[in-house]
Structure formats: C-alpha cells, structure tokens
Write a protein that holds these residues in place. Structure first.
Motif, short mmCIF file in Angstrom:
data_model
loop_
_atom_site.label_atom_id
_atom_site.label_comp_id
_atom_site.label_asym_id
_atom_site.label_seq_id
_atom_site.Cartn_x
_atom_site.Cartn_y
_atom_site.Cartn_z
N ASP A 243 42.87 -20.39 10.97
CA ASP A 243 42.57 -21.41 11.97
C ASP A 243 43.18 -22.75 11.59
OD1 ASP A 243 41.15 -19.74 13.72
OD2 ASP A 243 39.38 -19.88 12.46
N VAL A 244 43.40 -22.95 10.32
CA VAL A 244 44.17 -24.07 9.81
C VAL A 244 45.53 -23.50 9.45
CG1 VAL A 244 44.40 -25.73 7.93
CG2 VAL A 244 42.15 -25.28 8.92
N VAL B 191 40.74 -29.81 9.78
CA VAL B 191 40.05 -28.57 10.16
C VAL B 191 39.63 -28.70 11.63
CG1 VAL B 191 38.14 -27.01 9.66
CG2 VAL B 191 39.26 -28.24 7.79
N PRO B 192 40.22 -27.88 12.52
CA PRO B 192 39.98 -28.05 13.96
C PRO B 192 38.63 -27.54 14.45
CG PRO B 192 41.39 -26.17 13.59
CD PRO B 192 41.16 -26.82 12.25
N ALA C 188 39.61 -19.92 7.76
CA ALA C 188 40.31 -18.64 7.79
C ALA C 188 39.31 -17.49 7.78
CB ALA C 188 41.25 -18.51 6.59
N LEU C 189 39.77 -16.34 8.27
CA LEU C 189 38.96 -15.12 8.31
C LEU C 189 39.84 -13.96 7.87
CD1 LEU C 189 36.39 -13.51 9.27
CD2 LEU C 189 37.58 -13.29 11.45
N LEU C 190 39.38 -13.22 6.86
CA LEU C 190 40.10 -12.04 6.38
C LEU C 190 39.28 -10.81 6.72
CD1 LEU C 190 42.42 -10.73 4.74
CD2 LEU C 190 41.07 -11.16 2.67
N SER C 191 39.89 -9.86 7.43
CA SER C 191 39.21 -8.62 7.82
C SER C 191 40.25 -7.50 7.87
CB SER C 191 38.51 -8.80 9.17
OG SER C 191 39.48 -9.08 10.18
N CYS D 6 34.84 -15.02 5.70
CA CYS D 6 35.15 -16.19 6.52
C CYS D 6 34.99 -17.42 5.63
CB CYS D 6 34.20 -16.26 7.72
SG CYS D 6 34.52 -17.67 8.78
N TRP D 7 36.03 -18.24 5.58
CA TRP D 7 35.98 -19.46 4.79
C TRP D 7 35.74 -20.64 5.71
CZ3 TRP D 7 39.46 -15.53 3.68
CH2 TRP D 7 39.36 -14.97 2.40
#
Length: 139
Positions: free
Chosen positions: A49-50, A109-110, A115-118, A127-128
């Motif tokens: 997301d960033v 950071v919007p 971020a998301l790792l899956s 999810c960070w």
C-alpha cells in the motif's frame, strides 16, 4: 477447541520468500503487488500500500522518479536471496541485483496498512501497520 495463534516472530513469514522467484510486478491504482513462485505450491503476494523504494548499486529509485517501474520490473525473474524485517528499517527483500525496500515516513502512509503478505498454502499471512511490529517507529 480454541485456536492457537503462534507468537509474532520478525522475518519468520517474510523469510519464506527466500529462494522464491519474483514473477510479476503489478501496478494497481495506488498500490503495487509483487507476486512470487517457486518449487512449492505457495504463491505469495506482497501487496504494498506504500510504494516501495528500489535500492540498486547506482542509488535509490522511488515512485515518481524516471525509471521507477522499470527498476521494479528488472527484478523479474530474480530469486530472493535474503529478507529483513527490522524496526527502523522496515521490510527489505534482497535480490542479487538490488533490494526492494519498504520503510515510509509516517506522512507517506496513505491508509491503515503498509503491506500485506499472503498466498501461502498453510494460510499464514501478515499485515504490517504503522506503529506495529517493524514499523513501531512510525507511531
């Protein structure tokens, strides 16, 4: 039977990218997806997301700079050689040719997620968010 959650261990999930190949970089509106594959059935996706910064021997290339998209795509079909998840440094995914870095400033950071790792067959994901885990310095 109550579900058991394992304790958070920095770099445990991100580290599972080591040895996997980056096979896709997808720009989706205001975020980017990095897709990985390898010898297992895991098909991890890192939603950023960033927008990450690309670190090369020639210097840093950030979103909005000339050549940014090409710099990210240049990691395809490279294999991840190392990862790092650390407070003050954020997330780092290293390749032979350079590194994809995620460590924004608080005002960059919007939304609520960085971020998301899956995409792991065992269902694990991470999810960070600002102020948590390796981004606690952004609180």
């Amino acid at each position: 039977m109550p579900s058991q959650h394992s304790a958070y261990v920095p770099n445990a999930l991100l580290g599972r990218l080591v040895g996997l190949r980056l096979y896709s970089v997808e720009f989706v509106m205001d975020y980017v997806q990095l897709r990985f594959n390898g010898p297992t059935k895991d098909m991890p996706v890192l939603n950023c997301d960033v927008l990450p910064v690309v670190e090369t021997p020639a210097g840093l290339i950030a979103s909005g700079q000339l050549g940014y998209a090409d710099a990210l795509r240049a990691f395809i079909p490279g294999h991840v050689v190392a990862t790092l998840e650390e407070t003050g440094r954020g997330l780092r995914i290293e390749f032979d040719e350079g590194t994809i870095c995620l460590h924004p400033k608080a005002n960059e950071v919007p939304g609520p997620e960085i971020a998301l790792l899956s995409g792991f067959t065992d269902g694990r994901w991470m999810c960070w968010r600002p102020g948590e885990e390796c981004f606690e310095d952004l609180a």
